[in-house]
Design a protein around this motif. Structure first.
Motif, short mmCIF file in Angstrom:
data_model
loop_
_atom_site.label_atom_id
_atom_site.label_comp_id
_atom_site.label_asym_id
_atom_site.label_seq_id
_atom_site.Cartn_x
_atom_site.Cartn_y
_atom_site.Cartn_z
N TYR A 110 -42.48 27.89 35.67
CA TYR A 110 -42.55 26.44 35.92
C TYR A 110 -43.80 26.15 36.72
N GLY A 111 -44.27 24.89 36.66
CA GLY A 111 -45.54 24.56 37.28
C GLY A 111 -46.69 25.11 36.46
N PHE A 112 -47.91 24.99 36.99
CA PHE A 112 -49.11 25.46 36.32
C PHE A 112 -49.15 24.97 34.86
N LEU A 113 -49.16 25.89 33.89
CA LEU A 113 -49.34 25.52 32.48
C LEU A 113 -48.03 25.40 31.72
N SER A 114 -46.91 25.41 32.43
CA SER A 114 -45.62 25.52 31.76
C SER A 114 -45.29 24.34 30.86
N GLU A 115 -45.84 23.16 31.14
CA GLU A 115 -45.57 21.99 30.30
C GLU A 115 -46.85 21.49 29.65
N ASN A 116 -47.72 22.42 29.33
CA ASN A 116 -49.00 22.10 28.72
C ASN A 116 -48.94 22.46 27.24
N ALA A 117 -48.91 21.45 26.37
CA ALA A 117 -48.79 21.69 24.93
C ALA A 117 -49.99 22.47 24.40
N GLU A 118 -51.16 22.22 24.97
CA GLU A 118 -52.36 22.96 24.54
C GLU A 118 -52.19 24.45 24.80
N PHE A 119 -51.61 24.80 25.94
CA PHE A 119 -51.37 26.21 26.26
C PHE A 119 -50.37 26.83 25.30
N ALA A 120 -49.27 26.12 25.03
CA ALA A 120 -48.26 26.63 24.09
C ALA A 120 -48.88 26.88 22.72
N THR A 121 -49.73 25.95 22.27
CA THR A 121 -50.40 26.11 20.98
C THR A 121 -51.34 27.31 20.99
N ALA A 122 -52.07 27.48 22.10
CA ALA A 122 -53.00 28.60 22.20
C ALA A 122 -52.25 29.94 22.17
#
Length: 627
Positions: free
Chosen positions: A75-87
């Protein structure tokens, strides 16, 4: 594990149970952190910059070089970042989280509210030009209270928007913010959802998260004492509809505000929540295990398990509630909570911790040290067990909110289950557990322990009482910054009003006080002595018998309350200032801290510029008082 601290250790615990190897990522500030040592492999993020956890490229590269095949965001940081999930998915890795489309759908909280309204989920009314406040400015990305500001007067809205955007950018890499109407007396209620890829959605009851400071939760529990069975069904239906509306998969949380019997959609957290252990305790599940199994393609049973008992969690922070929640830093010499049966697993007392004895508490990240969770058949027993364990904790290091948490758990309003999000604004029970008598007796115990240590080290006549004289003279004194203790040790024992010495050694002193025997555990560290007893924990600052000359500080000096980075300088040398006017704004532990002028005057000195890193105690500016 694209994260750090206690959530990284929590995920590693489940991975060990499942026979899954783990990879930690870390920055220079975290090189010696427990989560790094506990992983099977560890990769430093780039040059070790504190912001490495927000760098998508560095995290993906860490997965590549380590041979990992899946990424858990925590949680926090990139956990809710769609760009990160896609990467992560584009790199051929398994993403242990919801689809990027679901994250994107909830990423803009304004668009999310519109989507929820279409799905039949109750939402707060849209603001109109006639609204006079109060308002709440919120970060579009992330959570945890970062990038949130209350605005009572519309005239302060522009400044609040700018400040919240900066804080959100620093915490989540996304400075988008929005505004909604504030419900000051509402409760914060959230529903844990879990969805697989086969059409099954679970709603695992609700959590009460109304005890908050700076819009960040500090006490959470399940179930909520305010939710009736009928309301629970309505909340579960709304949360399930929300999950289905965005094609959710994995673990997530739908948050609501509850006011006057009605509830309104707040946001959907497309990740695991900090407070997930209370749900695990009541429902007997491992949410991290279920996250991993769903990511592997497993199907959930048609019906969720039934809840049993009550669980309460508190967040232990390195901060001083009596000093406007000022975060602390420095060495954590000792961290021990009696009665904890296991870490990271459901039990009567559970500890989820990111620290251990000897950890260094820095200024780059959130100041949360640990979460302590109690589980019992009923709410009263859970609260009592948790308060007792916290009160007896040995925490030797930076100031913490431990005493405040105990006071909250023992407060009549909390015990009655009638709290709301304004509880700490109304009460702020910051008084220490140790009263003046406890501090005096603790100082006496510290003095006697020191005397015992001196006699044990004595090369001659070590058996004589400390300070013994054939002819009684002046009493012995032990000087601390907090108080000075005077006592005398005679052949008949301790000469001190209403106190009898039972035993004394360098680590523990037992005193009989008015017929009640009490044990005081004493621990000495450079510059500090900690005394723990049933009367409360006391920190004392020993004074040298021959102190070094103290460097004089100019009157009107504004010292930095903690190490940090200068974000803004609001004045220039020579400017007139009024009492309470912001002079410098520091960033520390992902939060902005305004340093205010203590009185009306003129800026006589300005010693910092934007971007400077300052140590705690450094003089930022000097305000010369007006005549």
């Amino acid at each position: 594990m694209a994260n750090r601290g206690e959530i990284a250790r929590r995920v590693f615990r489940t991975c060990r149970d499942l026979g899954i190897e783990t990879v930690a990522v870390f920055t220079a500030a975290d090189a010696a952190a427990p989560h790094v040592a506990e992983a099977d492999h560890a990769v430093r993020l780039g040059d070790g910059s504190p912001k490495g956890y927000l760098d998508i490229g560095l995290v993906i590269e860490a997965a590549r070089v380590s041979g990992a095949d899946a990424v858990h965001p925590g949680y926090g940081f990139l956990s809710e970042n769609a760009e990160f999930a896609t990467a992560v998915l584009d790199a051929g890795l398994t993403w242990i989280g919801p689809p990027p489309e679901a994250i994107e759908a909830m990423g803009s909280k304004i668009e999310a509210k519109a989507l929820m309204a279409e799905a039949g989920v109750p939402v707060l009314p849209t603001l109109s030009e006639d609204d006079a406040g109060p308002f709440l400015v919120k970060a579009s990305a992330g959570g945890g209270g970062r990038g949130m500001r209350i605005v009572a007067d519309p005239a302060g809205l522009a400044e609040a928007l700018e400040s919240a955007a900066r804080e959100a950018e620093a915490a989540f890499g996304d400075g988008s913010v929005f505004v909604e109407r504030l419900l000051p007396d509402a409760r914060h209620i959230e529903v844990q959802i879990l969805a697989d890829g086969h059409g099954t959605v679970w709603a695992l009851g609700e959590r009460e998260c109304s005890i908050q400071r700076r819009h960040q939760k500090v006490v959470e529990e399940a179930p909520s004492p305010a939710v009736t069975p009928e309301l629970r069904r309505e909340l579960a239906e709304a949360a399930t509809n929300a999950a289905r509306a965005i094609g959710y998969r994995g673990a997530g949380t739908v948050e609501f505000l509850l006011a006057d019997g009605s509830f309104y959609f707040l946001e959907t957290n497309t990740r695991l929540q900090v407070e997930h252990p209370v749900t695990e305790s009541v429902y007997g599940v491992d949410l991290v295990r279920l996250q991993i199994e769903i990511a592997e393609g497993a199907a959930l049973p048609g019906l969720p398990p039934s809840p049993v008992g009550h669980a309460i969690e508190v967040r232990l922070y390195a901060e001083d509630p009596a000093q406007d929640w000022r975060p602390g830093s420095g060495p954590l010499h000792r961290f021990e909570i009696p009665g904890v049966e296991s870490e990271f697993t459901v039990s009567a007392l559970r500890l989820d911790s990111g620290v251990r004895d000897g950890s260094e508490i820095g200024t780059h990240y959130d100041p949360m040290l640990a979460k302590l969770i109690s589980y019992a058949p009923n709410r009263e027993a859970a609260a009592r067990r948790l308060a007792t364990a916290l009160a007896g904790a040995r925490i030797h290091g930076p100031a913490t909110n431990r005493d405040l948490l105990v006071n909250v758990l023992r407060h009549p309003e909390f015990r009655a289950g009638t709290t709301d999000t304004g509880f700490l604004d109304r009460h702020a029970p910051t008084e220490p557990l140790a009263d003046e008598t406890a501090v005096r007796l603790s100082a006496l115990a510290a003095a006697l322990a020191r005397a015992a240590a001196n006699r044990a080290a004595a090369k001659v006549l070590g058996g004589l009482p400390s300070g013994w004289r054939n002819v009684p003279s002046q009493p012995q004194q032990a000087a601390f910054a907090e108080l000075t203790v005077s006592y005398r040790l005679t052949r008949d024992g301790l000469d001190y009003p209403d106190v009898t010495l039972v035993s004394a050694d360098p680590a523990q002193v037992v005193l009989d006080v008015g017929g009640v025997r009490r044990a005081f555990d004493v621990a000495d560290y450079p510059g500090a002595t900690y005394v723990d007893s049933a009367l409360g924990s006391v920190r004392l600052t020993p004074l040298d018998r021959l102190p070094e000359p103290v460097e004089q500080v100019a009157p009107g000096s504004l010292p930095a309350p903690m190490p940090g980075t200068v974000l803004r300088v609001e004045v220039k040398a020579g400017d007139p200032v009024s009492q309470g006017q912001p002079v410098v704004v520091l960033e520390a532990m992902k939060m902005e801290h305004r340093i205010l002028a203590p009185a009306e005057g003129v800026v006589a000195e300005l010693n910092v510029a934007v971007g400077d890193h300052v140590e705690g105690g450094a003089v930022l500016a000097v305000i010369q008082k007006g005549e």
